[in-house]
Design a protein around this motif. Structure first.
Motif, PDB file in Angstrom:
ATOM      1  N   UNK A  12      55.079  27.806  62.015  1.00  0.00           N
ATOM      2  CA  UNK A  12      55.337  28.863  62.994  1.00  0.00           C
ATOM      3  C   UNK A  12      54.077  29.669  63.285  1.00  0.00           C
ATOM      4  N   UNK A  13      53.355  30.028  62.233  1.00  0.00           N
ATOM      5  CA  UNK A  13      52.250  30.983  62.367  1.00  0.00           C
ATOM      6  C   UNK A  13      50.871  30.359  62.239  1.00  0.00           C
ATOM      7  N   UNK A  14      50.799  29.049  62.066  1.00  0.00           N
ATOM      8  CA  UNK A  14      49.514  28.410  61.800  1.00  0.00           C
ATOM      9  C   UNK A  14      49.234  28.392  60.305  1.00  0.00           C
ATOM     10  N   UNK A  15      48.448  27.442  59.875  1.00  0.00           N
ATOM     11  CA  UNK A  15      48.170  27.278  58.452  1.00  0.00           C
ATOM     12  C   UNK A  15      47.120  28.278  57.976  1.00  0.00           C
ATOM     13  N   UNK A  16      47.330  28.837  56.781  1.00  0.00           N
ATOM     14  CA  UNK A  16      46.328  29.714  56.180  1.00  0.00           C
ATOM     15  C   UNK A  16      45.116  28.871  55.795  1.00  0.00           C
ATOM     16  N   UNK A  17      43.983  29.182  56.407  1.00  0.00           N
ATOM     17  CA  UNK A  17      42.738  28.472  56.117  1.00  0.00           C
ATOM     18  C   UNK A  17      41.919  29.171  55.044  1.00  0.00           C
ATOM     19  N   UNK A  18      42.004  30.501  55.017  1.00  0.00           N
ATOM     20  CA  UNK A  18      41.166  31.264  54.097  1.00  0.00           C
ATOM     21  C   UNK A  18      41.830  32.596  53.780  1.00  0.00           C
ATOM     22  N   UNK A  19      41.470  33.140  52.623  1.00  0.00           N
ATOM     23  CA  UNK A  19      41.912  34.484  52.256  1.00  0.00           C
ATOM     24  C   UNK A  19      40.725  35.257  51.688  1.00  0.00           C
ATOM     25  N   UNK A  20      40.870  36.573  51.678  1.00  0.00           N
ATOM     26  CA  UNK A  20      39.974  37.469  50.946  1.00  0.00           C
ATOM     27  C   UNK A  20      40.857  38.245  49.988  1.00  0.00           C
ATOM     28  N   UNK A  21      40.481  38.260  48.699  1.00  0.00           N
ATOM     29  CA  UNK A  21      41.277  38.929  47.673  1.00  0.00           C
ATOM     30  C   UNK A  21      40.388  39.810  46.812  1.00  0.00           C
ATOM     31  N   UNK A  22      40.858  41.002  46.419  1.00  0.00           N
ATOM     32  CA  UNK A  22      40.051  41.881  45.568  1.00  0.00           C
ATOM     33  C   UNK A  22      40.011  41.377  44.124  1.00  0.00           C
ATOM     34  N   UNK A  23      39.039  41.869  43.353  1.00  0.00           N
ATOM     35  CA  UNK A  23      38.822  41.328  42.009  1.00  0.00           C
ATOM     36  C   UNK A  23      38.639  42.387  40.926  1.00  0.00           C
ATOM     37  N   UNK A  40      48.029  43.471  42.221  1.00  0.00           N
ATOM     38  CA  UNK A  40      49.129  43.229  43.141  1.00  0.00           C
ATOM     39  C   UNK A  40      48.633  42.790  44.507  1.00  0.00           C
ATOM     40  N   UNK A  41      47.554  43.414  44.988  1.00  0.00           N
ATOM     41  CA  UNK A  41      47.041  43.071  46.307  1.00  0.00           C
ATOM     42  C   UNK A  41      46.405  41.680  46.294  1.00  0.00           C
ATOM     43  N   UNK A  42      45.711  41.347  45.205  1.00  0.00           N
ATOM     44  CA  UNK A  42      45.180  39.991  45.073  1.00  0.00           C
ATOM     45  C   UNK A  42      46.325  38.980  45.054  1.00  0.00           C
ATOM     46  N   UNK A  43      47.381  39.294  44.316  1.00  0.00           N
ATOM     47  CA  UNK A  43      48.532  38.396  44.268  1.00  0.00           C
ATOM     48  C   UNK A  43      49.155  38.221  45.653  1.00  0.00           C
ATOM     49  N   UNK A  44      49.167  39.284  46.448  1.00  0.00           N
ATOM     50  CA  UNK A  44      49.706  39.181  47.804  1.00  0.00           C
ATOM     51  C   UNK A  44      48.911  38.191  48.644  1.00  0.00           C
ATOM     52  N   UNK A  45      47.594  38.198  48.491  1.00  0.00           N
ATOM     53  CA  UNK A  45      46.756  37.248  49.237  1.00  0.00           C
ATOM     54  C   UNK A  45      47.046  35.817  48.805  1.00  0.00           C
ATOM     55  N   UNK A  46      47.115  35.596  47.492  1.00  0.00           N
ATOM     56  CA  UNK A  46      47.384  34.236  46.994  1.00  0.00           C
ATOM     57  C   UNK A  46      48.790  33.785  47.363  1.00  0.00           C
ATOM     58  N   UNK A  47      49.734  34.717  47.374  1.00  0.00           N
ATOM     59  CA  UNK A  47      51.104  34.347  47.735  1.00  0.00           C
ATOM     60  C   UNK A  47      51.183  33.942  49.197  1.00  0.00           C
TER      61      UNK A  47
END
Length: 282
Positions: A51-62, A70-77
């Motif tokens: 529906x939304x296109x495939x996730x190609x990349x993310x940026x996650x805090x460390x 939690x915010x990093x987990x949101x990106x990976x999820x």
């Protein structure tokens, strides 16, 4: 075989729990909190890649998990739900302790935490990038005590399992176009690109919010380059954004806050965190 069979964990017990069972339990808890957080983000598209296109990349805090986990987990999820298949994760981060020129692998066959190790296709990566002007090198020292990649590994395992391969790259002094070329050479339909980065550091909360708001706008509009005052992972981040600019695809904000918004830090010297996704057709 790499120069070192395993890159041993360096920050277990500091940035995330020490024991395997506790790491796995906390990663599950962070994932559950991330799912609730994502449910109240009305501006995010459906996580279905059809529906939304495939996730190609993310940026996650460390940062430590109590701050930004939690915010990093949101990106990976979002990445796990927004992809058709993932066999490799190309994870790029900054060098907080040992500075380098260029981009380096740790030279190991496995990279992970007490809760699990992921296979590293070192020789394959070297082969895929050997013709580039900026070649990927092997530098175990810059990886030995670095936290930016390690803190992501249990969240990767929680969302993708232990069969996925990991390409852990520390990015030092390097031009955005050179980093973009490396990312492009290693990316394919079954490889997720991930950049590990926090935002501004050690400003009063109100000032940090203004700085981070401007940085987020720059990222979303592909206004380059970002500076090291805006993000500690600026070199890998600028490389990803340069590739996005070349392909005319725009990052979307998943969410943001700073350490002052957590129960574990004051508001006088905060660190900013943000998570983004890049989808095909964005």
């Amino acid at each position: 075989m790499g120069e070192n069979p395993r890159r041993e964990p360096a920050v277990a017990g500091m940035f995330y729990p020490q024991e395997a069972a506790e790491i796995k339990s906390e990663a599950r808890i962070l994932n559950e909190a991330a799912e609730k957080y994502l449910q109240v983000r009305p501006d995010l598209p459906p996580d279905d890649p059809q529906v939304s296109g495939q996730v190609k990349a993310i940026v996650a805090p460390h940062a430590g998990w109590v701050f930004s986990g939690m915010l990093a987990a949101a990106a990976w999820r979002r990445a796990a739900l927004g992809r058709k298949a993932t066999k490799r994760i190309l994870l790029l981060g900054p060098t907080h302790r040992i500075a380098i020129r260029g981009v380096a692998l740790p030279g190991c066959d496995q990279f992970g935490t007490p809760a699990g190790m992921l296979a590293v296709p070192t020789q394959k990566v070297l082969e895929q990038t050997q013709e580039l002007p900026l070649k990927v090198t092997i530098d175990p020292l810059t990886h030995r005590e670095e936290h930016a990649l390690e803190v992501q590994v249990p969240l990767i395992i929680e969302n993708f399992g232990e069969d996925v391969q990991l390409i852990p790259l520390n990015v030092g002094e390097a031009a955005p176009k050179a980093v973009a070329e490396i990312i492009d050479a290693l990316a394919d339909e079954q490889t997720l690109i991930a950049v590990s980065s926090d935002l501004s550091h050690y400003h009063p909360c109100n000032q940090a919010e203004r700085i981070d708001e401007a940085t987020i706008a720059q990222i979303q509009n592909l206004e380059l380059p970002l500076t090291s005052e805006q993000a500690c992972g600026v070199r890998p981040l600028n490389g990803l954004l340069e590739l996005c600019r070349q392909r005319e695809i725009y990052p979307r904000l998943i969410g943001n806050y700073n350490s002052g918004d957590t129960p574990y830090a004051g508001s006088d010297r905060v660190v900013g965190y943000a998570a983004f996704e890049v989808r095909s057709g964005s």
